[in-house]
Scaffold this motif. Structure first.
Motif, mmCIF file in Angstrom:
data_model
loop_
_atom_site.group_PDB
_atom_site.id
_atom_site.type_symbol
_atom_site.label_atom_id
_atom_site.label_comp_id
_atom_site.label_asym_id
_atom_site.label_seq_id
_atom_site.Cartn_x
_atom_site.Cartn_y
_atom_site.Cartn_z
ATOM 1 N N UNK A 29 76.339 43.314 14.207
ATOM 2 C CA UNK A 29 75.087 44.331 14.510
ATOM 3 C C UNK A 29 74.742 44.036 16.031
ATOM 4 N N UNK A 30 74.194 45.455 16.414
ATOM 5 C CA UNK A 30 73.650 45.375 17.896
ATOM 6 C C UNK A 30 72.144 45.156 18.202
ATOM 7 N N UNK A 31 71.386 44.674 17.121
ATOM 8 C CA UNK A 31 69.994 44.621 17.535
ATOM 9 C C UNK A 31 69.967 43.161 17.872
ATOM 10 N N UNK A 32 69.038 42.996 18.778
ATOM 11 C CA UNK A 32 68.911 41.818 19.744
ATOM 12 C C UNK A 32 68.945 40.348 18.885
ATOM 13 N N UNK A 33 68.223 40.350 18.004
ATOM 14 C CA UNK A 33 68.177 39.292 17.027
ATOM 15 C C UNK A 33 69.520 38.928 16.461
ATOM 16 N N UNK A 34 70.345 39.608 16.208
ATOM 17 C CA UNK A 34 71.502 39.205 15.386
ATOM 18 C C UNK A 34 72.283 38.192 15.994
ATOM 19 N N UNK A 35 72.612 38.180 17.055
ATOM 20 C CA UNK A 35 73.407 37.279 17.486
ATOM 21 C C UNK A 35 72.989 35.926 17.794
ATOM 22 N N UNK A 36 71.578 35.621 17.700
ATOM 23 C CA UNK A 36 70.921 34.333 17.922
ATOM 24 C C UNK A 36 70.490 33.925 16.363
ATOM 25 N N UNK A 37 70.249 34.646 15.310
ATOM 26 C CA UNK A 37 69.939 34.235 14.050
ATOM 27 C C UNK A 37 70.897 33.343 13.532
ATOM 28 N N UNK A 38 70.512 32.350 12.618
ATOM 29 C CA UNK A 38 71.485 31.246 12.480
ATOM 30 C C UNK A 38 72.428 31.896 11.268
ATOM 31 N N UNK A 39 72.428 32.912 10.389
ATOM 32 C CA UNK A 39 73.146 33.359 9.629
ATOM 33 C C UNK A 39 73.157 34.951 9.522
ATOM 34 N N UNK A 40 74.197 35.511 9.709
ATOM 35 C CA UNK A 40 74.458 36.799 9.064
ATOM 36 C C UNK A 40 75.489 37.149 8.016
ATOM 37 N N UNK A 41 74.993 37.583 6.774
ATOM 38 C CA UNK A 41 75.700 37.553 5.654
ATOM 39 C C UNK A 41 76.415 39.211 5.810
ATOM 40 N N UNK A 42 77.612 39.508 5.411
ATOM 41 C CA UNK A 42 78.317 40.580 5.502
ATOM 42 C C UNK A 42 78.790 40.958 4.154
ATOM 43 N N UNK A 43 78.457 42.119 3.641
ATOM 44 C CA UNK A 43 78.573 42.467 2.065
ATOM 45 C C UNK A 43 80.058 43.439 2.446
ATOM 46 N N UNK A 44 81.149 42.789 1.612
ATOM 47 C CA UNK A 44 82.451 43.439 1.901
ATOM 48 C C UNK A 44 82.657 44.024 0.226
ATOM 49 N N UNK A 45 83.204 45.103 0.026
ATOM 50 C CA UNK A 45 83.473 45.390 -1.345
ATOM 51 C C UNK A 45 85.167 45.333 -1.385
#
Ligand SMILES: Cc1cc2nc3c(=O)[nH]c(=O)nc-3n(C[C@H](O)[C@H](O)[C@H](O)COP(=O)(O)O)c2cc1C
Length: 214
Positions: free
Chosen positions: A126-142
């Motif tokens: 994602x392109x929002x500024x916090x995304x690249x520095x937050x420790x965890x990004x979950x991506x839900x894939x069906x």
């Protein structure tokens, strides 16, 4: 000359290969989830909110374990059923865990992160500024191969709902645990699918950032 070449090969094998191997991602065996305690449900519901400012510090292994179990772990081992419902018990939603060292797939049965891609790909979620520095990004894939009539309107709605209930589990766990989270539709699904070399019937549905709030 031949001997020199052989020596170089041997030295390369001894010194370079272990360095390269060290860059490979290994599976992460999660500690057993703590499945009791936490805030009372009404307190968690009262605290549920979207947060968009995070500390960069990583989540401890126990917190990651509890988070993924809460999201979509197995809560009834005898049937293999999960903490979130799914249409016709398809259990079609995979959770990719994108962290600084690499991207993993949550394997609910083994309660383990399986390595998918080394390197920091948080910015690809994602392109929002916090995304690249937050420790965890979950991506839900069906995984639409696990559904019936994948292209029908009914299945599309069911898959969206199946993602939504997982997302809310993460919101409530985060509210209980003092974590911040925000669900994000603003992920470039096709680009992420390309990065991970997903099959055409694996569809990126939504992302969710998790971390300690600022
Ligand atoms: C399907 C969906 C997609 C969303 N996408 C984004 C997003 O891309 N970026 C973002 O910052 N918030 C996103 N949100 C969060 C909403 O903006 C947020 O839930 C709403 O403003 C209400 O705030 P609250 O969650 O604190 O109650 C999304 C929410 C939903 C349900």
């Amino acid at each position: 000359m031949r001997h020199k070449f052989a020596l170089i090969l041997i030295l390369t094998a001894i010194f370079v290969c272990p360095i390269l191997a060290g860059q490979e991602l290994k599976p992460i065996e999660l500690p057993k989830p703590q499945v009791t305690g936490g805030k009372p449900l009404m307190d968690a519901l009262r605290g549920r909110q979207s947060i968009r400012s995070f500390q960069s510090r990583p989540l401890p292994a126990q917190v990651l374990s509890n988070l993924l179990w809460a999201a979509f772990g197995i809560n009834r081992p005898e049937s293999g059923k999960r903490t979130a419902p799914s249409a016709r018990n398809w259990q079609e939603m995979d959770i990719y865990v994108v962290m600084a060292d690499g991207t993993y797939l949550y394997e609910a049965k083994a309660h383990r992160f399986d390595p998918i891609l080394a390197g920091d790909h948080r910015g690809a979620t994602g392109g929002q500024d916090f995304v690249k520095d937050a420790p965890v990004n979950l991506v839900l894939v069906a995984d639409l191969a696990k559904t019936v009539d994948a292209s029908s309107e009914g299945t599309r709605v069911s898959v969206g709902v199946d993602a939504g209930v997982i997302v809310q589990n993460v919101y409530l766990f985060s509210a209980s645990e003092g974590l911040g989270t925000v669900v994000r539709g603003s992920i470039d699904g096709p680009a992420f699918a390309k990065l991970l070399k997903l099959r055409p019937d694996q569809k990126v549905i939504i992302a969710q950032t998790v971390g300690y709030p600022n």
